[in-house]
Every structure is written in structure tokens, then in C-alpha cells.
Design an enzyme around this catalytic site. Sequence first.
Site: not given
Ligand SMILES: [Zn+2]
Length: 180
Positions: A139-140, A48, A143, A53, A97-98
Site C-alpha cells: 500500500h505504502e 503506514g 503511494h 501524503q 488510507c489516511l
Molecule cells: Zn495510503
Amino acid sequence: MAKLEVVVFPDDRLRRHCRPLKAEEIDDKLRTLCADMLETMYADEGIGLAAPQVGLSIRLVVIDIPDEDGSQGKNPLVLINPEIVRHEGTVPSTEGCLSVPDYTAEIERFETVTVKALDQYGREFTLDADGLLAICLQHELDHLDGKLFIDKLSMLKRNMLKKRYLKLKKEAQHAAAEAE
Ligand SMILES: [Zn+2]
């Protein structure tokens, strides 16, 4: 399509409350952004990616849950202005997480969620999710409100992480300066 630069913790752009997209903003330009975000996510082996991000403070998320064999690309999902309208139960979730590279931690999430959103053509849809998709959605969506999964850890752990990533950033800047 283009791969975008992923913003890494601790960066202020990950902490902003993102604004909703207006109907007239859901156009070809935005669809190109969605494709670029998916490409970026696949390249970094994420499941995701949220707009902040890649440095954009808009309520846009892309997701692609891998198949049983781990392959991606068959289930791309675009969510514009997503909202959790119902949730049930809790489950432990080990997340990464990226934007927080090379780190995972176990936190708690809702077990199932129902999410309402618009797709890349501005059509409203509702999604009932469980398992990995339910966790990824939470999670997304976090953000978009400037929240990271590590916010659920203790202050001590978070401060240690912050120090670690600031140090890595400094080292990377040094290396870049020396390479010039
Ligand atoms: Zn993340």
C-alpha cells in the site's frame, strides 16, 4: 517533533511519481522528518504513511504495525527508496488510507513480499514480510508511484468517491470562510 498536515484525495500531490533520495540527503534533517511522519501517523491512528501524503515527492515510507493488543510505537520502520524484489501468492485485503478518510474497500494484494530499502542511516536491509506488514508495504510503496488503493476499484466507484471528497472539501472551505 511536529504533526504534519495529511494530504487528502483528490489532491495532485498524491499522484506524483516520487524521486529517490540521494545518500547525502539521508541526514539529521531527514531523520527529523521521519520522526514527524511517525508522530503524524500515530496521531491519526494509521499503520503506514508515505512522504507524498505529507506533500513530499520523495521515496520515503514509515510503518508501524501494532502489537496484538493494538498498541503502537514499538515497531517503527523507516524505508528509504524501497523496492519489492520478490512476491508470492495473492490475498484479499480490506484497506483504508489516511488520505482517503472514512473509507475502506476490499482489493487484492500479494500474500508475501520481499522488500529492499535503506534505513534512516542509509544502511541497506532486506525484509521478508507476510500478513499485515506485507499488505502495508504494498500500500505504502504504491503511494510512491502516485497510486492509491482505490485505483483498483471500478471507475464508477472511484468517480463517486471523488465527488464525495470534493464536496467535503468545499464544505470545509465554506466553514473556514464563515469562521473568519
Ligand atoms: Zn495510503
